[in-house]
Design an enzyme around this catalytic site. Structure first.
Site: not given
Ligand code: G6P
Length: 611
Positions: A2, A27, A73, A99-100, A484, A488, A491, A507, A606
């Site tokens: 958060c 966040r 969040w 937050n936590g 990746e 993307k 997400e 496979h 994030k």
């Molecule tokens: C979250 C974000 C991702 C990120 C991951 C790891 O899932 O949405 O974009 O890759 O965390 O985060 P970090 O800050 O450790 O790279």
């Protein structure tokens, strides 16, 4: 997970809190709220985005010089008005933002309920503030002491700020495992999860350490540990400009960050690579460099996109430095009693430097005697501080939830590391070393060129925007790029996508291919080029739609793919930094065309500071 912001001083608190929450929305964004002292202690909160809270506040009397704010969040309890923060204590004399996660909240709650406490929400945070008030009243002690005593009893992670009805000039903050930064202005103080809500008011900050409590009272800041030992606040100057965290004319942060990559890669290389002088150095990894050079193996840890950067690094380290590499999800590593011996080397990758699983995995490896190298973007973040040494990305703040420029900067830093180690070990010949330095320096220009595919990708996106599934294929160092690219798309546009090593397609995933299935193939010129050409044929034979990312001038694939996207070539192990760019753009445009919220995709955050 958060976002937290708080203010005390002589300005109006509400606009500062709202602006700060908007900056922290990356966040978490399922509900937001503020608490103000204006005669009484009042809490205003709303489900949804900060803009909905802002709208709601227009009809409220919100003048105050002190307040706390939170954007959530959800972890405990669904996102709604009641579960939103701040939370009142039982007597409504205190309010908390948190937050936590408090792991022992259920037992604390049961005990408090048995003693008459009534809870309005399902959150662990409300239990936390009831607990603090309970201690204060039972011990007849100050709020500061009650917070300290409570923190010795809670298990879990937290960044908290507490405001009290009886103390109109006091804020109390504490952290363990979740970041908090305190901004020092002229007769005013700011507290936030990161520096972005603070930067326009002051650049003097104090980063609170784990298990520290900060008390701001009557214009003074004091810090003590939860063991009740006073510490001296260490004031740092922030190296961050306001325009770095604003959209700069782009519609979304994600697009801005994709287009910033030539600059972010240049910043990442700056001063570290000078090919003319055969210079390559990472200032942050001098002291323990020998450990890396002489390592028997390297363990790379990360989550999400950072884990993908780690997978690319596996190819690069093994190629250039000839050291075996294991890449692990931090979340798996930390719970499986990993075999680590004294002197083992760990590279921990994290954009935010705050990911809870990565941080815990580091602590575990450290406790077993490993040397930790951190590769983080956020300066002064928890992972950066928990590492023995490390190299920052210098990519500038990344706000869009889907990571883009951090990925390319991570791979750039890891490539530099691998080349330094390979050069020192003698596994890279002098001529290759020179060539790689030139290739590194040329990356920004080549990424710039790859961005020129934007309009073509927009067109391709318009054709495939309604697809229900996507397959991404790559080989070698481009295999993690396939992962990746798929991540993307999932997400931000909520299309199911899978990344696969191209040869593994036969496979299993090949069974999914029909005329409805778009298949993104990363088919740039490298040692497996001919193999991937065969994989493209296999897709074509089953009527799949092939969108291929190829090296400029490729005619062979052009003749067989439905669409080809040309990007400049480079050394094959540096290629992921270029080949990922069209995939970032594709996911962006498809998400926009599907009406998705690109910068704040549903259910994501994030920075995942809870496990
Ligand atoms: C979250 C974000 C991702 C990120 C991951 C790891 O899932 O949405 O974009 O890759 O965390 O985060 P970090 O800050 O450790 O790279």
């Amino acid at each position: 997970m958060c976002g937290i912001v708080a203010y005390v001083g002589n300005k109006e608190a509400t606009p500062i809190l709202i602006k700060g929450l908007k900056r922290l929305e990356y966040r978490g964004y399922d509900s937001a709220g503020i608490a103000l002292l204006n005669g009484n202690l009042n809490v205003y909160k709303k489900k949804g985005k900060v803009s909905e809270l802002e709208e709601y506040l227009k009809d409220q009397k919100v003048d105050s010089n002190i307040g706390i704010g939170h954007t959530r969040w959800a972890t405990h309890g669904v996102p709604n008005d009641v579960n939103a923060h701040p939370h009142f204590s039982g007597k409504r004399e205190l309010a908390i933002i948190h937050n936590g996660i408090i792991e022992n909240y259920a037992s604390l709650k049961l005990d408090l309920e048995q003693r008459g406490h009534v809870f309005l929400s399902e959150t662990d945070s409300e239990v936390f503030i009831h607990f603090i008030e309970d201690i204060r009243d039972n011990n007849q002690c100050s709020l500061e002491e009650a917070v300290r005593l409570a923190l010795t009893k809670v298990v879990g992670a937290y960044a908290i700020v507490i405001i009290s009805k009886d103390d109109p000039n006091q804020l109390i903050a504490a952290r363990k495992g979740s970041p908090l930064v305190i901004g020092l202005g002229q007769g005013e103080f700011f507290i936030a999860s990161d520096a972005s809500p603070i930067i326009e008011y002051t650049n003097e900050v104090v980063y609170l350490n784990d298990l520290e409590i900060a008390v701001i009272k009557d214009g003074r800041l004091s810090i003590k540990t939860i063991e009740d030992v006073q510490t001296t606040p260490y004031i740092q100057r922030l190296d961050l400009e306001l325009d770095q965290i604003e959209k700069g004319g782009y519609e979304h942060f994600m697009l801005k960050e994709i287009f910033e990559q030539p600059k972010s890669i240049k910043d990442c290389l700056r001063g570290r690579v000078i090919s003319e002088q055969a210079h390559l150095a990472l200032g942050g990894i001098r002291q323990y460099l020998n450990k890396l050079v002489n390592a028997d193996r390297i363990i790379i840890l990360g989550c999400g996109t950072s884990w993908h950067a780690g997978l690319v690094a596996e190819y690069i380290f093994e190629e250039f430095a000839r050291i075996p590499v294991e890449v692990e999800y931090a979340s798996e590593f930390r719970y499986r009693n990993p075999i680590i011996k004294e002197g083992d080397v760990v590279i921990a990758i994290s954009q935010s430097g705050e990911t809870a699983d990565t941080l815990a995995a580091i602590e575990l490896a450290k406790a077993k005697g490993a040397i930790i190298f951190g590769v983080c973007n956020v300066v002064g973040s928890s992972i950066a501080r928990a590492s023995h040494e490390g190299a920052y990305l210098h990519a500038g703040p990344e706000i869009g939830v889907a990571s883009t420029k951090a990925f390319t900067a991570q791979v750039t830093v890891l490539t530099m590391m691998a080349i330094i180690v390979g050069h020192r070990r003698g596994t890279i010949k002098e001529s290759l070393f020179h060539q790689l330095l030139v290739d590194l320096e040329n990356l920004p220009v080549k990424v710039e060129k790859a961005l020129k595919t934007n309009e073509q990708i927009k067109y391709i996106s318009s054709i495939f925007k309604d697809a229900r599934n996507f397959l991404y294929l790559g080989r070698g160092a481009n295999f993690p790029v396939a992962l990746e690219g798929a991540l993307k798309l999932k997400e931000i546009s909520y299309i199911h996508a899978e990344g696969y090593p191209a040869a593994e397609m036969k496979h299993g995933p090949i069974a999914l291919i029909d005329e409805e299935m778009p298949v993104m193939v990363i088919a740039t010129k490298d040692q497996t080029y001919e193999k991937i050409v065969s994989n493209i044929q296999e897709v074509r034979a089953r009527k799949g739609k092939v969108i291929a990312i190829v090296t400029e001038g490729d005619k062979q694939i052009e003749a067989m793919a439905d669409f080809v996207i040309e990007v400049p070539g480079t050394h094959e192990f540096l290629m992921p930094i270029i080949s990922v760019v069209p995939l970032q753009l594709l996911s962006y445009h498809i998400a926009v065309m599907r009406g998705c919220n690109v910068d704040q995709p549903r259910n994501l955050a994030k920075s995942v500071t809870v496990e």
